[in-house]
Design a protein around this motif. Structure first.
Motif, short mmCIF file in Angstrom:
data_model
loop_
_atom_site.label_atom_id
_atom_site.label_comp_id
_atom_site.label_asym_id
_atom_site.label_seq_id
_atom_site.Cartn_x
_atom_site.Cartn_y
_atom_site.Cartn_z
N ARG A 184 0.84 -1.20 0.00
CA ARG A 184 0.00 0.00 0.00
C ARG A 184 0.87 1.24 0.00
N SER B 108 -1.57 -0.38 -4.06
CA SER B 108 -2.87 0.27 -3.90
C SER B 108 -2.69 1.54 -3.09
N ARG C 269 -5.24 4.79 -1.23
CA ARG C 269 -6.53 5.43 -0.98
C ARG C 269 -6.28 6.93 -0.85
N ASP D 120 -12.19 1.91 -7.00
CA ASP D 120 -13.29 1.97 -6.04
C ASP D 120 -13.46 3.40 -5.56
N ARG E 199 -13.16 -3.39 -5.45
CA ARG E 199 -11.86 -3.05 -6.03
C ARG E 199 -11.04 -4.29 -6.42
N GLN F 95 -19.58 1.68 -0.86
CA GLN F 95 -19.26 2.32 -2.13
C GLN F 95 -20.21 3.49 -2.39
N ASP G 81 -13.41 8.76 -0.48
CA ASP G 81 -12.07 8.39 -0.94
C ASP G 81 -12.16 7.58 -2.22
N TYR G 82 -11.14 7.75 -3.06
CA TYR G 82 -10.94 6.85 -4.19
C TYR G 82 -9.86 5.85 -3.82
N THR G 83 -10.00 4.63 -4.31
CA THR G 83 -8.94 3.63 -4.21
C THR G 83 -8.41 3.38 -5.61
N HIS H 94 -5.25 1.42 -8.02
CA HIS H 94 -4.26 0.34 -8.06
C HIS H 94 -3.27 0.59 -9.20
#
Length: 323
Positions: free
Chosen positions: A85, A119, A121, A142, A190, A291, A312-314, A316
């Motif tokens: 992360r 990943s 966030r 996500d 996600r 979500q 928040d956006y996640t 990758h």
């Protein structure tokens, strides 16, 4: 210019802690600014101190930013992919180009260490960071909305439950796993949306989460509803969220998994309300996440009169070759 930092070198990042404008708990109204700084410091220190953790710091030309990478041993073992992360922090004046350079430097260092999947966030308001991450090859997977029920308000009124609501018992375990397996098969989260992660393992991840919740590893409390004869309608879990609860001085509980039988969707409303009443009675803030497009669940949050505090956006990034 950038330089690598490792465990014990938090001082290189310290100036950014107070300056970072998008602290996750800034809208909860339960933590002072100093406490928010303390929580941010603890999270970054934990990432640097973790086995294999490292950071990249930019310092020059009036810009300041840092990217910290924390390996994820459980995720790596589960997916059989070296995963980590990334935490990205910066001051209010750091521009997109500077953020892009620091992210690129962190990705290069991650590749050198054999990591294949990262990943991150990021707060939806942090447009510069989002653009820099996308420039570096991250893709959005996500979008999460977070709601809280604050301590300063009276406990929510008890609602009409569907069936009998009670605490988890060991004999519930197999039913919980079956409910979870069916509820999350093909779920658009996600993990499922990442083309580099196997679909069957993404399905099974939620079953593993349910197992660890039942076993007390990933949850402190598990609630179930049943028909009075032992047949479960659904379940929900929660835990104390750290490091914010200890470092921030105000316990925050939530962050659990839950699911209902497809023919008993109304059971989840009672589970959420019961969890909120229990958490509030225990002197803690209730936190719920789903979500942003999960309107049915958000309406349940609103029915309990929780407050929207965070989005928040996640994203990758894939650092390996073709899977």
């Amino acid at each position: 210019m950038s330089k690598l930092v490792s465990a014990g070198e938090l001082a290189s990042i310290e100036p950014l802690i107070e300056a970072y404008p998008f602290k996750p708990y800034r809208n909860y109204r339960v933590l002072s600014r100093r406490r928010q700084d303390d929580v941010q410091r603890a999270e970054l220190k934990g990432a640097l101190d973790a086995a294999g953790g490292f950071g990249v710091v930019a310092d020059g030309d009036g810009t300041r930013a840092a990217a910290i990478v924390r390996p994820l041993p459980w995720d790596s073992g589960f997916f059989e992919i070296p995963m980590a992360r990334l935490f990205l922090v910066h001051d209010a004046d750091t521009d997109r180009a500077a953020l892009h350079r620091i992210v690129a430097a962190a990705l290069a260092a991650a590749r050198e260490r054999g990591l294949q999947h990262l990943s991150v966030r990021v707060d939806v308001a942090d447009a510069e960071a989002i653009q820099a991450l996308e420039d570096a090859g991250f893709r959005m997977m996500d979008a999460l909305a977070t709601y809280v029920y604050p301590l300063k308000r009276p406990a929510p009124e008890a609602g009409k439950d569907m069936g009998l609501l009670r605490l988890y018992q060991p004999e519930d375990r197999e039913q919980i796993l079956d409910i979870t397996r069916e509820a999350y098969r093909g779920f658009r989260g996600r993990y499922h949306l990442d083309p580099h992660l196997p679909r069957d393992r993404s399905d099974e991840l939620y079953v593993e989460w349910a197992k660890k919740s039942c076993d007390g590893e990933w949850a402190d409390v598990v609630l179930v509803t049943e028909n009075g004869k032992g047949e479960l309608h659904g379940w929900a879990s929660y835990r104390q969220i750290e490091p914010v609860s200890t470092v921030g001085g105000t316990p925050i509980r939530g962050g659990g998994l839950g699911a209902c039988r497809r023919d008993k969707p109304g059971a989840y409303a009672g589970l959420l309300r019961a969890a909120t009443v229990r958490i509030h009675g225990g002197g803690a803030v209730t936190e719920m996440q789903t979500q942003i497009f999960n309107f049915a669940t958000i309406r349940l949050y609103e029915a309990v009169e929780t407050q929207f505090v965070r989005a928040d956006y996640t994203l990758h990034a894939w650092l390996g070759g073709e899977p």
